[in-house]
Scaffold this motif. Structure first.
Motif, PDB file in Angstrom:
ATOM      1  N   LEU A  20       0.864  -1.376  -0.180  1.00 45.59           N
ATOM      2  CA  LEU A  20      -0.076   0.482  -0.128  1.00 45.59           C
ATOM      3  C   LEU A  20       0.901   1.201   0.446  1.00 45.59           C
ATOM      4  CD1 LEU A  20      -3.348   1.255   0.322  1.00 45.59           C
ATOM      5  CD2 LEU A  20      -2.963   1.508   2.609  1.00 45.59           C
ATOM      6  N   LEU A  21       1.800   1.274   0.885  1.00 44.12           N
ATOM      7  CA  LEU A  21       2.128   2.191   1.065  1.00 44.12           C
ATOM      8  C   LEU A  21       3.518   2.560   0.189  1.00 44.12           C
ATOM      9  CD1 LEU A  21       4.070   4.966   2.869  1.00 44.12           C
ATOM     10  CD2 LEU A  21       5.758   2.645   3.060  1.00 44.12           C
ATOM     11  N   MET A  22       3.785   1.762  -0.983  1.00 43.11           N
ATOM     12  CA  MET A  22       4.732   1.843  -2.485  1.00 43.11           C
ATOM     13  C   MET A  22       3.603   2.438  -3.496  1.00 43.11           C
ATOM     14  SD  MET A  22       7.275  -1.057  -2.441  1.00 43.11           S
ATOM     15  CE  MET A  22       7.917  -0.524  -3.329  1.00 43.11           C
ATOM     16  N   GLU A  23       2.819   1.564  -3.629  1.00 43.84           N
ATOM     17  CA  GLU A  23       1.479   1.835  -4.091  1.00 43.84           C
ATOM     18  C   GLU A  23       1.398   3.585  -4.400  1.00 43.84           C
ATOM     19  OE1 GLU A  23      -0.453   0.230  -6.949  1.00 43.84           O
ATOM     20  OE2 GLU A  23       0.570  -1.640  -6.602  1.00 43.84           O
ATOM     21  N   CYS A  24       1.281   4.207  -2.474  1.00 36.38           N
ATOM     22  CA  CYS A  24       1.077   5.272  -2.477  1.00 36.38           C
ATOM     23  C   CYS A  24       1.124   6.478  -3.168  1.00 36.38           C
ATOM     24  CB  CYS A  24       0.540   6.074  -0.759  1.00 36.38           C
ATOM     25  SG  CYS A  24      -1.615   5.011  -0.845  1.00 36.38           S
ATOM     26  N   VAL A  25       2.917   5.952  -2.727  1.00 35.17           N
ATOM     27  CA  VAL A  25       4.066   7.315  -3.136  1.00 35.17           C
ATOM     28  C   VAL A  25       4.243   7.523  -4.637  1.00 35.17           C
ATOM     29  CG1 VAL A  25       6.398   6.816  -3.494  1.00 35.17           C
ATOM     30  CG2 VAL A  25       4.882   6.409  -0.908  1.00 35.17           C
ATOM     31  N   GLY A  26       3.558   5.731  -5.554  1.00 39.07           N
ATOM     32  CA  GLY A  26       3.539   5.790  -6.706  1.00 39.07           C
ATOM     33  C   GLY A  26       2.744   7.118  -7.296  1.00 39.07           C
ATOM     34  N   VAL A  27       1.827   7.018  -6.424  1.00 40.94           N
ATOM     35  CA  VAL A  27       0.308   7.604  -7.318  1.00 40.94           C
ATOM     36  C   VAL A  27       1.276   9.251  -6.745  1.00 40.94           C
ATOM     37  CG1 VAL A  27      -2.037   8.383  -6.502  1.00 40.94           C
ATOM     38  CG2 VAL A  27      -1.390   5.483  -6.998  1.00 40.94           C
ATOM     39  N   VAL A  28       1.352   9.659  -5.477  1.00 41.72           N
ATOM     40  CA  VAL A  28       1.850  10.581  -5.650  1.00 41.72           C
ATOM     41  C   VAL A  28       2.790  11.841  -6.263  1.00 41.72           C
ATOM     42  CG1 VAL A  28       3.072  12.671  -3.436  1.00 41.72           C
ATOM     43  CG2 VAL A  28       0.776  10.355  -3.062  1.00 41.72           C
ATOM     44  N   ILE A  29       3.960  10.344  -6.971  1.00 46.74           N
ATOM     45  CA  ILE A  29       5.181  10.929  -7.654  1.00 46.74           C
ATOM     46  C   ILE A  29       4.034  11.361  -8.583  1.00 46.74           C
ATOM     47  CG2 ILE A  29       6.659   9.918  -9.169  1.00 46.74           C
ATOM     48  CD1 ILE A  29       7.545   9.000  -6.328  1.00 46.74           C
ATOM     49  N   LEU A  30       3.424  10.426  -9.777  1.00 42.27           N
ATOM     50  CA  LEU A  30       2.747  10.714 -10.490  1.00 42.27           C
ATOM     51  C   LEU A  30       1.642  12.132 -10.741  1.00 42.27           C
ATOM     52  CD1 LEU A  30       2.595   9.616 -13.692  1.00 42.27           C
ATOM     53  CD2 LEU A  30       0.131   7.848 -12.706  1.00 42.27           C
ATOM     54  N   MET A  31       1.007  12.607  -9.911  1.00 41.48           N
ATOM     55  CA  MET A  31       0.498  13.422  -9.222  1.00 41.48           C
ATOM     56  C   MET A  31       1.271  14.367  -9.400  1.00 41.48           C
ATOM     57  SD  MET A  31      -2.328  12.044  -6.627  1.00 41.48           S
ATOM     58  CE  MET A  31      -3.728  13.471  -6.535  1.00 41.48           C
ATOM     59  N   LEU A  50      10.815  16.430 -20.954  1.00 40.78           N
ATOM     60  CA  LEU A  50      11.774  14.820 -20.092  1.00 40.78           C
ATOM     61  C   LEU A  50      11.020  15.171 -18.398  1.00 40.78           C
ATOM     62  CD1 LEU A  50      14.513  13.972 -19.790  1.00 40.78           C
ATOM     63  CD2 LEU A  50      15.561  16.109 -19.626  1.00 40.78           C
ATOM     64  N   THR A  51      10.849  15.721 -18.218  1.00 46.50           N
ATOM     65  CA  THR A  51      10.282  16.303 -15.827  1.00 46.50           C
ATOM     66  C   THR A  51       9.505  15.209 -16.489  1.00 46.50           C
ATOM     67  OG1 THR A  51      11.186  18.416 -16.667  1.00 46.50           O
ATOM     68  CG2 THR A  51       9.724  17.681 -14.333  1.00 46.50           C
ATOM     69  N   LEU A  52       8.083  14.939 -17.391  1.00 44.70           N
ATOM     70  CA  LEU A  52       7.106  13.953 -17.501  1.00 44.70           C
ATOM     71  C   LEU A  52       7.138  12.591 -17.278  1.00 44.70           C
ATOM     72  CD1 LEU A  52       3.873  13.994 -17.172  1.00 44.70           C
ATOM     73  CD2 LEU A  52       4.149  14.430 -20.026  1.00 44.70           C
ATOM     74  N   ALA A  53       8.420  11.913 -18.508  1.00 40.59           N
ATOM     75  CA  ALA A  53       8.878  10.922 -18.459  1.00 40.59           C
ATOM     76  C   ALA A  53       9.778  10.626 -17.385  1.00 40.59           C
ATOM     77  CB  ALA A  53       9.824  10.812 -19.927  1.00 40.59           C
ATOM     78  N   GLN A  54      10.941  11.164 -16.752  1.00 36.58           N
ATOM     79  CA  GLN A  54      11.307  10.843 -15.973  1.00 36.58           C
ATOM     80  C   GLN A  54      10.180  10.379 -13.977  1.00 36.58           C
ATOM     81  OE1 GLN A  54      14.049  13.894 -15.294  1.00 36.58           O
ATOM     82  NE2 GLN A  54      15.822  12.774 -16.071  1.00 36.58           N
ATOM     83  N   GLY A  55       9.098  10.932 -14.317  1.00 36.98           N
ATOM     84  CA  GLY A  55       8.228  10.791 -12.873  1.00 36.98           C
ATOM     85  C   GLY A  55       7.577   9.977 -13.680  1.00 36.98           C
ATOM     86  N   ILE A  56       6.949   9.642 -14.314  1.00 37.41           N
ATOM     87  CA  ILE A  56       5.974   8.499 -14.595  1.00 37.41           C
ATOM     88  C   ILE A  56       7.626   6.887 -14.451  1.00 37.41           C
ATOM     89  CG2 ILE A  56       5.331   6.779 -16.478  1.00 37.41           C
ATOM     90  CD1 ILE A  56       4.251   9.632 -17.899  1.00 37.41           C
ATOM     91  N   ALA A  57       8.667   7.773 -14.772  1.00 34.52           N
ATOM     92  CA  ALA A  57       9.263   6.223 -14.640  1.00 34.52           C
ATOM     93  C   ALA A  57       9.244   5.916 -13.780  1.00 34.52           C
ATOM     94  CB  ALA A  57      10.554   6.748 -15.189  1.00 34.52           C
ATOM     95  N   LEU A  58       9.364   7.106 -12.734  1.00 33.22           N
ATOM     96  CA  LEU A  58       9.818   6.838 -10.986  1.00 33.22           C
ATOM     97  C   LEU A  58       8.456   6.244 -10.453  1.00 33.22           C
ATOM     98  CD1 LEU A  58      11.740   7.423  -8.882  1.00 33.22           C
ATOM     99  CD2 LEU A  58      11.233   9.477  -8.287  1.00 33.22           C
ATOM    100  N   ALA A  59       7.391   6.776 -11.339  1.00 37.98           N
ATOM    101  CA  ALA A  59       6.641   6.205 -10.601  1.00 37.98           C
ATOM    102  C   ALA A  59       6.350   4.468 -10.589  1.00 37.98           C
ATOM    103  CB  ALA A  59       5.678   7.091 -10.800  1.00 37.98           C
ATOM    104  N   LEU A  60       6.851   4.187 -12.045  1.00 36.26           N
ATOM    105  CA  LEU A  60       6.248   2.911 -12.284  1.00 36.26           C
ATOM    106  C   LEU A  60       7.093   2.153 -11.463  1.00 36.26           C
ATOM    107  CD1 LEU A  60       5.460   3.106 -16.048  1.00 36.26           C
ATOM    108  CD2 LEU A  60       4.372   2.135 -14.416  1.00 36.26           C
ATOM    109  N   GLU A  61       8.370   2.934 -11.292  1.00 30.14           N
ATOM    110  CA  GLU A  61       9.373   1.407 -10.783  1.00 30.14           C
ATOM    111  C   GLU A  61       8.608   1.099  -9.385  1.00 30.14           C
ATOM    112  OE1 GLU A  61      13.316   3.836 -10.682  1.00 30.14           O
ATOM    113  OE2 GLU A  61      12.931   3.154 -12.875  1.00 30.14           O
ATOM    114  N   PHE A  62       8.077   2.888  -8.459  1.00 25.34           N
ATOM    115  CA  PHE A  62       7.381   2.582  -6.836  1.00 25.34           C
ATOM    116  C   PHE A  62       5.985   1.582  -7.460  1.00 25.34           C
ATOM    117  CE2 PHE A  62       9.637   6.114  -5.576  1.00 25.34           C
ATOM    118  CZ  PHE A  62      10.334   5.323  -4.343  1.00 25.34           C
ATOM    119  N   LYS A  63       5.499   1.177  -8.157  1.00 25.40           N
ATOM    120  CA  LYS A  63       4.415   0.302  -8.622  1.00 25.40           C
ATOM    121  C   LYS A  63       5.062  -0.955  -8.694  1.00 25.40           C
ATOM    122  CE  LYS A  63       0.169   1.936  -9.196  1.00 25.40           C
ATOM    123  NZ  LYS A  63      -0.801   2.259  -8.256  1.00 25.40           N
ATOM    124  N   LEU A  64       5.579  -0.862  -9.843  1.00 24.01           N
ATOM    125  CA  LEU A  64       6.578  -2.791  -9.780  1.00 24.01           C
ATOM    126  C   LEU A  64       7.031  -2.623  -8.617  1.00 24.01           C
ATOM    127  CD1 LEU A  64       6.970  -4.336 -12.193  1.00 24.01           C
ATOM    128  CD2 LEU A  64       9.577  -2.554 -11.915  1.00 24.01           C
TER     129      LEU A  64
END
Length: 109
Positions: A20-31, A50-64
């Protein structure tokens, strides 16, 4: 036997909260990344993609990471197959986004 059951219950709860924590962190990073990107679009920032792509990548890594952690508490084979497919999909998306980031950095230089 009672001690093992209690340890298993505690472990299950800890893993669920970790997921739950990792999923929430991913969502917050994406927002946050989305808000920054919208702000960048308004101000015509050339690095907004570039900023958007880096943020999406980081959020996806937390979700993963959350999905990988979730595999610890899987009980049935069908759940494991579904989680495996989700992990492969998110891994492929992360790979593609990192490729996009590399291309975007090269085009900005």
């Amino acid at each position: 036997m009672g001690l093992l059951n209690n340890i298993e219950i505690v472990f299950h709860i800890v893993v669920q909260y970790g997921v739950l924590l990792m999923e929430c962190v991913g969502v917050v990073i994406l927002m946050v990344t989305t808000a920054k990107s919208i702000w960048g679009c308004i101000h015509r920032d050339p690095h907004v993609r570039l900023t958007l792509a880096q943020g999406i990548a980081l959020a996806l890594e937390f979700k993963l990471g959350g999905e990988v952690l979730r595999t610890v508490i899987v009980r049935e084979e069908s759940e494991l197959v579904i989680l495996g497919a989700i992990i492969l999909l998110r891994g492929a998306l992360t790979f593609l986004i990192h490729w996009e980031i590399k291309n975007e950095k090269a085009s900005l230089e």
